[in-house]
Scaffold this active site. Structure first.
Site, PDB file in Angstrom:
ATOM      1  N   HIS A 208      -1.892  -6.586  -6.194  1.00  0.00           N
ATOM      2  CA  HIS A 208      -2.648  -6.199  -5.009  1.00  0.00           C
ATOM      3  C   HIS A 208      -1.812  -5.140  -4.297  1.00  0.00           C
ATOM      4  O   HIS A 208      -0.574  -5.156  -4.393  1.00  0.00           O
ATOM      5  CB  HIS A 208      -2.863  -7.378  -4.062  1.00  0.00           C
ATOM      6  CG  HIS A 208      -3.454  -8.590  -4.708  1.00  0.00           C
ATOM      7  ND1 HIS A 208      -4.738  -8.626  -5.209  1.00  0.00           N
ATOM      8  CD2 HIS A 208      -2.943  -9.827  -4.922  1.00  0.00           C
ATOM      9  CE1 HIS A 208      -4.994  -9.825  -5.700  1.00  0.00           C
ATOM     10  NE2 HIS A 208      -3.914 -10.582  -5.546  1.00  0.00           N
ATOM     11  N   GLU A 246      -8.459  -7.074  -9.220  1.00  0.00           N
ATOM     12  CA  GLU A 246      -9.759  -7.512  -8.714  1.00  0.00           C
ATOM     13  C   GLU A 246     -10.019  -6.902  -7.343  1.00  0.00           C
ATOM     14  O   GLU A 246     -10.234  -7.613  -6.362  1.00  0.00           O
ATOM     15  CB  GLU A 246      -9.854  -9.048  -8.681  1.00  0.00           C
ATOM     16  CG  GLU A 246      -8.549  -9.778  -8.307  1.00  0.00           C
ATOM     17  CD  GLU A 246      -8.391 -10.024  -6.809  1.00  0.00           C
ATOM     18  OE1 GLU A 246      -8.974  -9.265  -6.006  1.00  0.00           O
ATOM     19  OE2 GLU A 246      -7.684 -10.969  -6.433  1.00  0.00           O
TER      20      GLU A 246
END
Length: 292
Positions: A208, A246
């Protein structure tokens, strides 16, 4: 940030300087391989084992671009996770995973990105040193829109402590030319929440990221930190064949960087808190197509 490399491969050594020369020559050419004279290595007292990234063929020492950027010791001082501790750990949702190696300490990756014209550096986040910076970044409306962590320092300290204590997550401060620019989380996909949404392999890695300082926004720098973090995650463990991600499916600005950096969108799916895009980057594709 200047990395300190362990002996015998120290900055300034003959093999280190040869790696720097090869990095420059690859950057200045479109060549997928370079040939070295065996006499050159003999003069410098460098063996093929020390070179790491070459092999003998047709009277020359051949160095292939892909092999060089996967094995030369220029960019990270973190020992490659070539051996995992024996035994499996019971992970979330019954997904077993290997026992993970120790996390790096301090600064652990640095690479000059020629497209950005700046050095990209990664260091492990230290709560006492970086909490106020992390708090300011998370409370920027631009960041909060995607991360939804616009909270107090105490709440964010608990958030970071959980990641510091988690053996499968590395919280990271990313910098450009030593100036802190953003925050990254490196994780093992098998243990992450994402692992339940795809066929997670034991050594998949994921990340992330956010750029907190507006002065470090822009196409070239964003591409530089994605290129660098992907490079590090493949360097860090030779068993890692895939990097996963994601991001929010509507994060158009981030997704536009994926194709040039060898990421591909597999599909969209729903997390409890967002609509996400499942992204994969395969080792072979990355080192075959991405130029450093």
């Amino acid at each position: 940030m200047t990395l300190t490399f362990p002996l015998p491969v120290s900055a300034g050594s003959k093999v280190f300087e040869l790696w720097r020369e090869l990095d420059r020559r690859f950057a200045e050419s479109a060549a997928d391989r370079l040939d070295l004279s065996p006499a050159r290595l003999a003069e410098d007292g460098i063996s093929l084992r020390e070179l790491r990234c070459g092999y003998a063929a047709d009277g020359a020492i051949v160095v292939e671009r892909s092999g060089f950027y996967q094995s030369a010791g220029l960019w990270t001082n973190n020992p490659s996770a070539t051996h995992m501790s024996a035994g499996l750990i019971a992970g979330p949702d019954g997904r077993d995973h290997p026992r993970r190696p120790a996390k790096p300490v301090g600064g652990f990756y640095e690479r000059f990105d020629r497209e950005a014209g700046a050095s990209v550096g990664f260091e492990v986040l230290e709560l006492e040193q970086h909490l106020s910076l992390f708090h300011r970044w998370q409370n920027d409306p631009r960041v909060a829109f995607f991360w939804e962590e616009d909270k107090s320092e105490a709440e964010l300290a608990a958030y970071l402590t959980a990641r510091i204590d988690n053996p499968s997550v590395i919280p990271v401060i990313a910098s450009f030319d030593g100036d802190p620019a953003g925050y990254l989380e490196f994780y093992w996909g098998r243990e992450d929440r994402l692992g339940a949404y795809y066929d997670a392999h034991p050594f998949d890695r994921g990340w992330h990221g956010l750029i907190g300082e507006r002065r470090h926004l822009g196409r070239r720098k964003t591409a530089a930190w994605i290129r660098s973090l992907t490079h590090f995650l493949f360097l860090d463990c030779p068993m890692t064949e895939k990097i996963v991600g994601e991001p929010r499916a509507d994060n158009v600005k981030l997704l536009r960087y994926t194709d040039p950096l060898a990421y591909r969108k597999i599909r969209e799916f729903d997390f409890p808190h967002k609509r996400a895009a499942l992204m994969h980057c395969d080792r072979g594709d990355f080192f075959a197509t991405v130029r450093f």
